[in-house]
Motif scaffolding. Sequence first.
Motif, PDB file in Angstrom:
ATOM      1  N   SER A 144       0.843  -1.183   0.000  1.00  0.00           N
ATOM      2  CA  SER A 144       0.000   0.000   0.000  1.00  0.00           C
ATOM      3  C   SER A 144       0.885   1.241   0.000  1.00  0.00           C
ATOM      4  CB  SER A 144      -0.922   0.007   1.211  1.00  0.00           C
ATOM      5  OG  SER A 144      -1.883   1.034   1.094  1.00  0.00           O
ATOM      6  N   ILE A 145       0.576   2.149  -0.895  1.00  0.00           N
ATOM      7  CA  ILE A 145       1.278   3.425  -1.002  1.00  0.00           C
ATOM      8  C   ILE A 145       0.538   4.435  -0.137  1.00  0.00           C
ATOM      9  CG2 ILE A 145       1.881   5.316  -2.584  1.00  0.00           C
ATOM     10  CD1 ILE A 145       3.509   2.759  -3.032  1.00  0.00           C
ATOM     11  N   TYR A 146       1.266   5.132   0.734  1.00  0.00           N
ATOM     12  CA  TYR A 146       0.674   6.111   1.631  1.00  0.00           C
ATOM     13  C   TYR A 146       1.085   7.515   1.216  1.00  0.00           C
ATOM     14  CZ  TYR A 146      -1.339   2.803   4.825  1.00  0.00           C
ATOM     15  OH  TYR A 146      -2.135   1.826   5.374  1.00  0.00           O
ATOM     16  N   ASP A 147       0.102   8.288   0.784  1.00  0.00           N
ATOM     17  CA  ASP A 147       0.323   9.698   0.465  1.00  0.00           C
ATOM     18  C   ASP A 147       0.088  10.500   1.745  1.00  0.00           C
ATOM     19  OD1 ASP A 147       0.575  12.209  -0.665  1.00  0.00           O
ATOM     20  OD2 ASP A 147      -1.434  12.180  -1.542  1.00  0.00           O
ATOM     21  N   SER A 148       1.011  10.385   2.663  1.00  0.00           N
ATOM     22  CA  SER A 148       0.853  10.961   3.997  1.00  0.00           C
ATOM     23  C   SER A 148       0.736  12.482   3.992  1.00  0.00           C
ATOM     24  CB  SER A 148       2.037  10.549   4.879  1.00  0.00           C
ATOM     25  OG  SER A 148       2.226   9.154   4.845  1.00  0.00           O
ATOM     26  N   ALA A 149       1.249  13.133   2.966  1.00  0.00           N
ATOM     27  CA  ALA A 149       1.214  14.597   2.902  1.00  0.00           C
ATOM     28  C   ALA A 149       0.032  15.124   2.099  1.00  0.00           C
ATOM     29  CB  ALA A 149       2.513  15.122   2.291  1.00  0.00           C
ATOM     30  N   GLY A 150      -0.704  14.234   1.450  1.00  0.00           N
ATOM     31  CA  GLY A 150      -1.827  14.682   0.633  1.00  0.00           C
ATOM     32  C   GLY A 150      -1.387  15.438  -0.608  1.00  0.00           C
ATOM     33  N   SER A 151      -0.246  15.063  -1.165  1.00  0.00           N
ATOM     34  CA  SER A 151       0.296  15.816  -2.300  1.00  0.00           C
ATOM     35  C   SER A 151       0.083  15.142  -3.656  1.00  0.00           C
ATOM     36  CB  SER A 151       1.794  16.056  -2.092  1.00  0.00           C
ATOM     37  OG  SER A 151       2.488  14.830  -2.105  1.00  0.00           O
ATOM     38  N   PHE A 152      -0.437  13.938  -3.687  1.00  0.00           N
ATOM     39  CA  PHE A 152      -0.651  13.236  -4.959  1.00  0.00           C
ATOM     40  C   PHE A 152      -1.941  13.727  -5.605  1.00  0.00           C
ATOM     41  CE2 PHE A 152       1.913   9.085  -4.739  1.00  0.00           C
ATOM     42  CZ  PHE A 152       2.857   9.627  -3.893  1.00  0.00           C
ATOM     43  N   ASP A 153      -1.862  14.113  -6.868  1.00  0.00           N
ATOM     44  CA  ASP A 153      -3.079  14.400  -7.603  1.00  0.00           C
ATOM     45  C   ASP A 153      -3.494  13.125  -8.351  1.00  0.00           C
ATOM     46  OD1 ASP A 153      -1.434  14.237  -9.892  1.00  0.00           O
ATOM     47  OD2 ASP A 153      -1.339  16.400 -10.136  1.00  0.00           O
ATOM     48  N   ILE A 154      -4.595  13.177  -9.046  1.00  0.00           N
ATOM     49  CA  ILE A 154      -5.130  11.997  -9.743  1.00  0.00           C
ATOM     50  C   ILE A 154      -4.120  11.460 -10.755  1.00  0.00           C
ATOM     51  CG2 ILE A 154      -6.923  11.178 -11.328  1.00  0.00           C
ATOM     52  CD1 ILE A 154      -7.946  11.574  -8.510  1.00  0.00           C
ATOM     53  N   GLU A 155      -3.517  12.335 -11.534  1.00  0.00           N
ATOM     54  CA  GLU A 155      -2.581  11.896 -12.568  1.00  0.00           C
ATOM     55  C   GLU A 155      -1.361  11.194 -11.967  1.00  0.00           C
ATOM     56  OE1 GLU A 155      -3.878  15.102 -12.532  1.00  0.00           O
ATOM     57  OE2 GLU A 155      -5.366  14.664 -14.089  1.00  0.00           O
ATOM     58  N   LYS A 156      -0.774  11.796 -10.930  1.00  0.00           N
ATOM     59  CA  LYS A 156       0.398  11.185 -10.293  1.00  0.00           C
ATOM     60  C   LYS A 156       0.030   9.831  -9.687  1.00  0.00           C
ATOM     61  CE  LYS A 156       3.986  11.691  -6.879  1.00  0.00           C
ATOM     62  NZ  LYS A 156       5.165  12.432  -6.705  1.00  0.00           N
ATOM     63  N   THR A 157      -1.130   9.758  -9.072  1.00  0.00           N
ATOM     64  CA  THR A 157      -1.577   8.502  -8.468  1.00  0.00           C
ATOM     65  C   THR A 157      -1.759   7.436  -9.544  1.00  0.00           C
ATOM     66  OG1 THR A 157      -2.691   9.756  -6.730  1.00  0.00           O
ATOM     67  CG2 THR A 157      -3.348   7.448  -7.010  1.00  0.00           C
ATOM     68  N   GLU A 158      -2.431   7.776 -10.633  1.00  0.00           N
ATOM     69  CA  GLU A 158      -2.644   6.813 -11.723  1.00  0.00           C
ATOM     70  C   GLU A 158      -1.322   6.338 -12.313  1.00  0.00           C
ATOM     71  OE1 GLU A 158      -5.222   8.998 -14.362  1.00  0.00           O
ATOM     72  OE2 GLU A 158      -7.030   8.189 -13.406  1.00  0.00           O
ATOM     73  N   GLU A 159      -0.389   7.261 -12.540  1.00  0.00           N
ATOM     74  CA  GLU A 159       0.917   6.890 -13.104  1.00  0.00           C
ATOM     75  C   GLU A 159       1.668   5.944 -12.173  1.00  0.00           C
ATOM     76  OE1 GLU A 159       3.187  10.394 -14.010  1.00  0.00           O
ATOM     77  OE2 GLU A 159       1.635  11.176 -15.356  1.00  0.00           O
ATOM     78  N   LEU A 160       1.669   6.245 -10.883  1.00  0.00           N
ATOM     79  CA  LEU A 160       2.391   5.415  -9.923  1.00  0.00           C
ATOM     80  C   LEU A 160       1.760   4.028  -9.815  1.00  0.00           C
ATOM     81  CD1 LEU A 160       4.574   4.947  -7.832  1.00  0.00           C
ATOM     82  CD2 LEU A 160       3.060   6.030  -6.140  1.00  0.00           C
ATOM     83  N   ILE A 161       0.455   3.976  -9.710  1.00  0.00           N
ATOM     84  CA  ILE A 161      -0.220   2.680  -9.591  1.00  0.00           C
ATOM     85  C   ILE A 161      -0.010   1.854 -10.859  1.00  0.00           C
ATOM     86  CG2 ILE A 161      -2.451   1.519  -9.276  1.00  0.00           C
ATOM     87  CD1 ILE A 161      -1.262   2.944  -6.736  1.00  0.00           C
ATOM     88  N   GLU A 162      -0.038   2.482 -12.005  1.00  0.00           N
ATOM     89  CA  GLU A 162       0.232   1.770 -13.266  1.00  0.00           C
ATOM     90  C   GLU A 162       1.656   1.225 -13.278  1.00  0.00           C
ATOM     91  OE1 GLU A 162       0.370  -0.019 -16.868  1.00  0.00           O
ATOM     92  OE2 GLU A 162      -1.438   0.650 -15.812  1.00  0.00           O
ATOM     93  N   LEU A 163       2.626   2.028 -12.865  1.00  0.00           N
ATOM     94  CA  LEU A 163       4.021   1.583 -12.811  1.00  0.00           C
ATOM     95  C   LEU A 163       4.163   0.378 -11.888  1.00  0.00           C
ATOM     96  CD1 LEU A 163       7.064   2.095 -13.472  1.00  0.00           C
ATOM     97  CD2 LEU A 163       7.113   3.486 -11.386  1.00  0.00           C
ATOM     98  N   LEU A 164       3.556   0.461 -10.731  1.00  0.00           N
ATOM     99  CA  LEU A 164       3.674  -0.626  -9.759  1.00  0.00           C
ATOM    100  C   LEU A 164       2.957  -1.889 -10.227  1.00  0.00           C
ATOM    101  CD1 LEU A 164       3.169   1.427  -6.468  1.00  0.00           C
ATOM    102  CD2 LEU A 164       5.331   0.514  -7.358  1.00  0.00           C
ATOM    103  N   THR A 165       1.733  -1.750 -10.690  1.00  0.00           N
ATOM    104  CA  THR A 165       0.975  -2.940 -11.101  1.00  0.00           C
ATOM    105  C   THR A 165       1.577  -3.613 -12.325  1.00  0.00           C
ATOM    106  OG1 THR A 165      -0.615  -1.597 -12.340  1.00  0.00           O
ATOM    107  CG2 THR A 165      -1.210  -2.188 -10.081  1.00  0.00           C
ATOM    108  N   SER A 166       2.250  -2.864 -13.169  1.00  0.00           N
ATOM    109  CA  SER A 166       2.857  -3.476 -14.356  1.00  0.00           C
ATOM    110  C   SER A 166       4.213  -4.112 -14.055  1.00  0.00           C
ATOM    111  CB  SER A 166       2.976  -2.461 -15.495  1.00  0.00           C
ATOM    112  OG  SER A 166       3.850  -1.415 -15.138  1.00  0.00           O
ATOM    113  N   ASN A 167       4.770  -3.859 -12.873  1.00  0.00           N
ATOM    114  CA  ASN A 167       6.083  -4.398 -12.524  1.00  0.00           C
ATOM    115  C   ASN A 167       6.090  -5.327 -11.314  1.00  0.00           C
ATOM    116  OD1 ASN A 167       8.325  -3.087 -14.269  1.00  0.00           O
ATOM    117  ND2 ASN A 167       6.880  -1.432 -13.832  1.00  0.00           N
TER     118      ASN A 167
END
Length: 180
Positions: A144-167
């Motif tokens: 689980s990725i924790y955005d503890s600072a509340g700084s992830f926007d939708i695009e950054k979140t989607e890109e990160l989750i895509e990177l992780l799920t594909s690897n």
Amino acid sequence: HSINEKVIQKYCEMINETGVNIVEVGHGNGLAASSFQVGISPYSDLDIIRTAKSVLTKTKLAVHAMPGFATFDRDLKPAIDNGVDIIRVGTHCTETNLSLDFIEKLNSLKVQVISCLMMSHMASSKELLKQAKLLEDAGTDALSIYDSAGSFDIEKTEELIELLTSNLKIPIGFHGHNNL
């Protein structure tokens, strides 16, 4: 950090009847975290676990643990011995090496392990993937990725989750904050 045991019991009774698969109980900073610095709980971790477990018949019981607060022998093993099914192990997103011993020992006990990369805004996506691979190789069951600072926007979140799920082969979760 100071929920009454009767509230924990009633909450777990209700959760148990809803069909929710997992409920987590305990101090907000995890096992053994009750302290002046982060908040004192009036109940021991084991009292909270036993209270929850006494009414859970369908729902799995989870707790949170962070290396540095919790130790395996003093905290994790007794939690499991008292009915905990899932341990959510949290570390700073660039310090997953601190959790590898926990994961190895927990795997030998057949408890489910969910690794949490906290403060994920402090690392690049490439670094988060590197840390996630270490956790997957160590045998964590999910991440689980924790955005503890509340700084992830939708695009950054989607890109990160895509990177992780594909690897990675393990399930990926996301815990976001809205600190604005």
